[in-house]
Design an enzyme around this catalytic site. Sequence first.
Site, PDB file in Angstrom:
ATOM      1  N   LYS A 115       0.827  -1.217   0.000  1.00 17.07           N
ATOM      2  CA  LYS A 115       0.000   0.000   0.000  1.00 17.07           C
ATOM      3  C   LYS A 115       0.854   1.256   0.000  1.00 17.07           C
ATOM      4  O   LYS A 115       0.471   2.266  -0.583  1.00 17.07           O
ATOM      5  CB  LYS A 115      -0.976   0.003   1.181  1.00 17.07           C
ATOM      6  CG  LYS A 115      -2.107  -0.986   0.982  1.00 17.07           C
ATOM      7  CD  LYS A 115      -3.402  -0.575   1.677  1.00 17.07           C
ATOM      8  CE  LYS A 115      -4.509  -1.547   1.291  1.00 17.07           C
ATOM      9  NZ  LYS A 115      -5.764  -1.338   1.971  1.00 17.07           N
ATOM     10  N   LYS A 197      -4.114 -10.187  -6.855  1.00 17.90           N
ATOM     11  CA  LYS A 197      -5.339 -10.390  -6.061  1.00 17.90           C
ATOM     12  C   LYS A 197      -6.464  -9.482  -6.570  1.00 17.90           C
ATOM     13  O   LYS A 197      -6.217  -8.317  -6.881  1.00 17.90           O
ATOM     14  CB  LYS A 197      -5.028 -10.046  -4.589  1.00 17.90           C
ATOM     15  CG  LYS A 197      -6.147 -10.355  -3.624  1.00 17.90           C
ATOM     16  CD  LYS A 197      -5.877  -9.779  -2.237  1.00 17.90           C
ATOM     17  CE  LYS A 197      -6.403  -8.364  -2.133  1.00 17.90           C
ATOM     18  NZ  LYS A 197      -6.861  -7.945  -0.800  1.00 17.90           N
ATOM     19  N   LYS A 200     -10.936  -4.451  -4.308  1.00 15.52           N
ATOM     20  CA  LYS A 200     -11.981  -3.467  -4.578  1.00 15.52           C
ATOM     21  C   LYS A 200     -11.409  -2.118  -4.994  1.00 15.52           C
ATOM     22  O   LYS A 200     -12.089  -1.319  -5.606  1.00 15.52           O
ATOM     23  CB  LYS A 200     -12.950  -3.334  -3.401  1.00 15.52           C
ATOM     24  CG  LYS A 200     -12.355  -3.018  -2.059  1.00 15.52           C
ATOM     25  CD  LYS A 200     -13.504  -2.828  -1.058  1.00 15.52           C
ATOM     26  CE  LYS A 200     -13.397  -3.686   0.167  1.00 15.52           C
ATOM     27  NZ  LYS A 200     -12.394  -3.226   1.138  1.00 15.52           N
TER      28      LYS A 200
HETATM   29  P1  ATP Z   1      -8.620  -2.810  -0.558  1.00 13.77           P
HETATM   30  O1  ATP Z   1      -8.563  -2.959  -2.036  1.00 13.77           O
HETATM   31  O2  ATP Z   1      -9.299  -1.548  -0.098  1.00 13.77           O
HETATM   32  O3  ATP Z   1      -7.331  -3.090   0.145  1.00 13.77           O
HETATM   33  P2  ATP Z   1      -9.738  -5.467  -0.322  1.00 13.77           P
HETATM   34  O4  ATP Z   1     -10.604  -5.717  -1.525  1.00 13.77           O
HETATM   35  O5  ATP Z   1      -8.406  -6.119  -0.277  1.00 13.77           O
HETATM   36  O6  ATP Z   1      -9.626  -3.916  -0.058  1.00 13.77           O
HETATM   37  P3  ATP Z   1     -10.482  -5.762   2.491  1.00 13.77           P
HETATM   38  O7  ATP Z   1     -11.538  -4.903   3.085  1.00 13.77           O
HETATM   39  O8  ATP Z   1      -9.092  -5.389   2.787  1.00 13.77           O
HETATM   40  O9  ATP Z   1     -10.638  -5.899   0.914  1.00 13.77           O
HETATM   41  O10 ATP Z   1     -10.737  -7.262   2.893  1.00 13.77           O
HETATM   42  C1  ATP Z   1     -11.866  -7.788   3.535  1.00 13.77           C
HETATM   43  C2  ATP Z   1     -11.729  -9.281   3.600  1.00 13.77           C
HETATM   44  O11 ATP Z   1     -11.807  -9.829   2.292  1.00 13.77           O
HETATM   45  C3  ATP Z   1     -10.385  -9.776   4.175  1.00 13.77           C
HETATM   46  O12 ATP Z   1     -10.592 -10.902   4.988  1.00 13.77           O
HETATM   47  C4  ATP Z   1      -9.595 -10.151   2.952  1.00 13.77           C
HETATM   48  O13 ATP Z   1      -8.631 -11.143   3.217  1.00 13.77           O
HETATM   49  C5  ATP Z   1     -10.701 -10.680   2.041  1.00 13.77           C
HETATM   50  N1  ATP Z   1     -10.321 -10.534   0.627  1.00 13.77           N
HETATM   51  C6  ATP Z   1     -10.117  -9.381  -0.035  1.00 13.77           C
HETATM   52  N2  ATP Z   1      -9.817  -9.621  -1.325  1.00 13.77           N
HETATM   53  C7  ATP Z   1      -9.828 -10.975  -1.475  1.00 13.77           C
HETATM   54  C8  ATP Z   1      -9.589 -11.852  -2.580  1.00 13.77           C
HETATM   55  N3  ATP Z   1      -9.282 -11.382  -3.779  1.00 13.77           N
HETATM   56  N4  ATP Z   1      -9.686 -13.176  -2.381  1.00 13.77           N
HETATM   57  C9  ATP Z   1     -10.026 -13.676  -1.174  1.00 13.77           C
HETATM   58  N5  ATP Z   1     -10.252 -12.905  -0.079  1.00 13.77           N
HETATM   59  C10 ATP Z   1     -10.157 -11.571  -0.225  1.00 13.77           C
END
Ligand code: ATP
Length: 332
Positions: A115, A197, A200
């Site tokens: 990040k 990965k 969002k």
């Molecule tokens: P950002 O892009 O804002 O970092 P993010 O999409 O990674 O957000 P988080 O709010 O950080 O989402 O994650 C919420 C939950 O979803 C966490 O438990 C994280 O491990 C899970 N998660 C996020 N993206 C994935 C993915 N691509 N596959 C599986 N689990 C995920």
Amino acid sequence: MFNDRKVSYSGVQPSGNLTIGNYLGAIRNFKTYSDRYKCFYCVVDMHAITVRQVPAELRRRTYETLALYIACGLDPEINTLYVQSHVHEHAELAWILNCFTMFGELSRMTQFKDKSARHADNVNAGLFTYPVLMASDILLYQTDVVPVGIDQKQHVELTRDIATRFNQLYPDTFTIPEPIVVSTGKKIMSLADPLKKMSKSDENLNGVVFILDDKDTIIRKFKRAVTDSDTEIRDAEEKPGIRNLINIYSCFTGKTVPEIEQEFKGVGYGDFKIAVGEACAAGLEPIQTRFKELVADKAYLEAQMKKGAEEAAWYARRTLGKVRKKLGFTQV
Ligand code: ATP
Ligand code: LTN
């Protein structure tokens, strides 16, 4: 553990529209514990501000994330669903735990490295101490299990280290939590770049399937999914695009990888992609229907937020009171 009941705790940031990665890696698994455990699921708005947010959007997404929790099947009568900033004990414990967390430990966190590279103009102290706030979330509720996607496992392991260190100095303060990472769904990859990965906050929207995308959009995104120049639908390291699609299909249908490979023997990539898109759209449809009803009823969501915050605060105060006493803070 609270009153002989094991505790499940997790959180999602209202930092964007939720993806099927959030659903399959995290939210869907929150329910696993609903019957047997005391469950706390939080909308972590204080974590979200470690990167800049537009206030009106943060507010809207906070409601939406709570609505999605409920739409995904988490009954607010059984689970404590709440917003992090409504329970000030999180921030208070975070300060205390900052004093029990080492600079070197935080420097090794891969999410911080990622990040801070992505937001090089805003490498703030909150981004660095983010895992300490997460440790506070988890430890305030004497948590036994933390269902998360694999990217968050390192943070839960750091939480264990902080709790163990604290307990060595002040015995019997915190329960040591366990990260729970499911085998399918633990890391859903971007459809546009299957080595990355699905996230969002990705700029390339074609690679990201949102829980609220309509059926046509979902099918279009899957049709465009990056694969390889081979033709065989087979789960293999060197076929990350197909592996990701098989994984997503498996999550939505409950079928095993060998069953899927058998089902699509001799089928072309184009038809397979459509089948995955359809399974995904069908799996999301009931969630979307329930979500639409819930977001239309702001008063209901506000009432749930309030109830959740009151319940959570009761537990949080108990742990924080114990911590304050152990540290030698005075009470008037
Ligand atoms: P950002 O892009 O804002 O970092 P993010 O999409 O990674 O957000 P988080 O709010 O950080 O989402 O994650 C919420 C939950 O979803 C966490 O438990 C994280 O491990 C899970 N998660 C996020 N993206 C994935 C993915 N691509 N596959 C599986 N689990 C995920
Ligand atoms: N850091 C997590 C969100 C999060 C969380 C938590 C997850 C904040 N506090 C406590 C589990 C337990 C993320 O970025 N997904």
